[in-house]
Design an enzyme around this catalytic site. Structure first.
Site, mmCIF file in Angstrom:
data_model
loop_
_atom_site.group_PDB
_atom_site.id
_atom_site.type_symbol
_atom_site.label_atom_id
_atom_site.label_comp_id
_atom_site.label_asym_id
_atom_site.label_seq_id
_atom_site.Cartn_x
_atom_site.Cartn_y
_atom_site.Cartn_z
ATOM 1 N N SER A 46 62.492 25.685 38.260
ATOM 2 C CA SER A 46 61.655 24.528 38.607
ATOM 3 C C SER A 46 60.183 24.744 38.295
ATOM 4 O O SER A 46 59.490 23.811 37.876
ATOM 5 C CB SER A 46 61.845 24.148 40.079
ATOM 6 O OG SER A 46 61.527 25.227 40.919
ATOM 7 N N GLU A 47 59.668 25.965 38.500
ATOM 8 C CA GLU A 47 58.288 26.262 38.112
ATOM 9 C C GLU A 47 58.160 27.688 37.614
ATOM 10 O O GLU A 47 58.870 28.589 38.071
ATOM 11 C CB GLU A 47 57.300 26.076 39.281
ATOM 12 C CG GLU A 47 56.725 24.669 39.389
ATOM 13 C CD GLU A 47 57.371 23.849 40.476
ATOM 14 O OE1 GLU A 47 56.911 22.729 40.719
ATOM 15 O OE2 GLU A 47 58.353 24.325 41.077
ATOM 16 N N THR A 48 57.241 27.861 36.672
ATOM 17 C CA THR A 48 56.859 29.187 36.205
ATOM 18 C C THR A 48 55.361 29.339 36.394
ATOM 19 O O THR A 48 54.589 28.429 36.055
ATOM 20 C CB THR A 48 57.241 29.390 34.728
ATOM 21 O OG1 THR A 48 58.672 29.302 34.605
ATOM 22 C CG2 THR A 48 56.792 30.741 34.218
ATOM 23 N N GLU A 219 65.135 20.835 44.769
ATOM 24 C CA GLU A 219 64.546 22.170 44.817
ATOM 25 C C GLU A 219 64.940 22.845 46.126
ATOM 26 O O GLU A 219 64.988 22.209 47.177
ATOM 27 C CB GLU A 219 63.023 22.054 44.713
ATOM 28 C CG GLU A 219 62.312 23.369 44.556
ATOM 29 C CD GLU A 219 60.883 23.181 44.052
ATOM 30 O OE1 GLU A 219 60.542 23.818 43.057
ATOM 31 O OE2 GLU A 219 60.122 22.411 44.663
#
Length: 286
Positions: A46-48, A219
């Site tokens: 979902s995020e880096t 998420e």
């Protein structure tokens, strides 16, 4: 072809399991935003987080979903600072990160747990149960019976906080297309839906987060939304500390600890924290 190492870390994990996977890339001063976006898309979580040098704080951190850059990400912040401690690049102590949401404080405990400060809450529009309920596959009266408002709140990113009765959360059926249109229309990131738990349970509330507008259908742990929810529960129910469960419906249970500092009846600090766990390293081609 150049390769970049991406560390995958389970943020807000419970005894090393569950949590929310974030990618972390260190020493990214020479990467362009286009390269960062390409890496985040290939990693697919979902995020880096991309960590680089800062002349305003200890580190500069930027955050990319597979489709877009966002101003802040709680679970990727936890992952980044947990990793820096895990690799012994930093010791336990207090740090500052420069983000597009501002310069934010981060505390790293001796055991590696991370407690991060978020912005003080910005209270935005309230919405009706009739507007929101069809997008979650529930009856409007189920949402309205709590007596709590459906409200957009930001401690870094704007989320719509939506109460549902205890026992309803896992049966929600989110309409991703409708939520995307709604979030684009109202300039928010996603829906953070919660049910308050009985007082004898270890979690104050259980939560689900839907952010399809930024490429995240659901998420399993959302730090920014947890900060906003902590402020919301303080404002409407008087809570000063809360522990949230998220990701249960995804079989990725996560634990998020929140702490509010109040001085002279004014909220002065919002903190969200938890543990991290190492997953693996990916090599990504640029």
């Amino acid at each position: 072809m150049a390769q970049v190492d991406v560390y995958l870390v389970r943020a807000f994990s419970v005894a090393g399991q569950g949590g929310n996977l974030a990618g972390v890339v260190l020493h990214t001063d020479r990467l362009s935003d286009t390269q960062k976006q390409s890496i985040a898309k290939q990693v697919g979580v979902s995020e880096t987080a991309f960590v680089s040098q800062s002349n305003k704080a200890d580190f500069q951190v930027s955050f990319f979903t597979p489709t877009v850059e966002v101003d802040f990400c709680g679970h990727a912040t936890l992952s980044a600072f947990w990793l820096l401690r895990h690799l012994q690049h930093i010791s336990a102590g207090s740090y500052q990160q420069e983000t597009k949401a501002g310069i934010l404080a981060v505390e790293v405990a001796l055991n590696g747990d991370v407690l991060m400060s978020q912005n003080l809450p910005i209270w935005s529009a309230e919405f009706s149960a009739e507007e929101v309920a069809p997008m979650l596959g529930v009856q409007a009266q189920l949402i309205s019976q709590s007596g709590l408002p459906i409200q957009a709140v930001s401690t870094g990113l704007v989320d719509v906080l939506i109460p549902v009765p205890y026992g309803v959360l896992d049966s929600l059926e989110a309409d991703g297309s409708a939520i995307t249109r709604f979030c684009q229309q109202h300039q928010c990131v996603g829906f953070h839906v919660f049910e308050l738990n009985p007082t004898e349970e270890s979690y104050t509330a259980s939560c689900r987060n839907f952010a399809p507008a930024v490429g995240i259908p659901e998420e399993s742990a959302t730090g920014s939304s947890s900060g906003a929810l902590a402020c919301y529960l303080n404002r409407y129910l008087g809570y000063q500390q809360a522990v949230f469960e998220q990701g249960r419906a995804m079989k990725m249970a996560s634990r998020l600890v929140t702490q509010l500092t109040i001085a002279d009846e004014e909220l002065t600090q919002v903190q969200v924290g938890g543990e991290g766990a190492f997953e693996k390293v990916l090599s990504i081609n640029l």
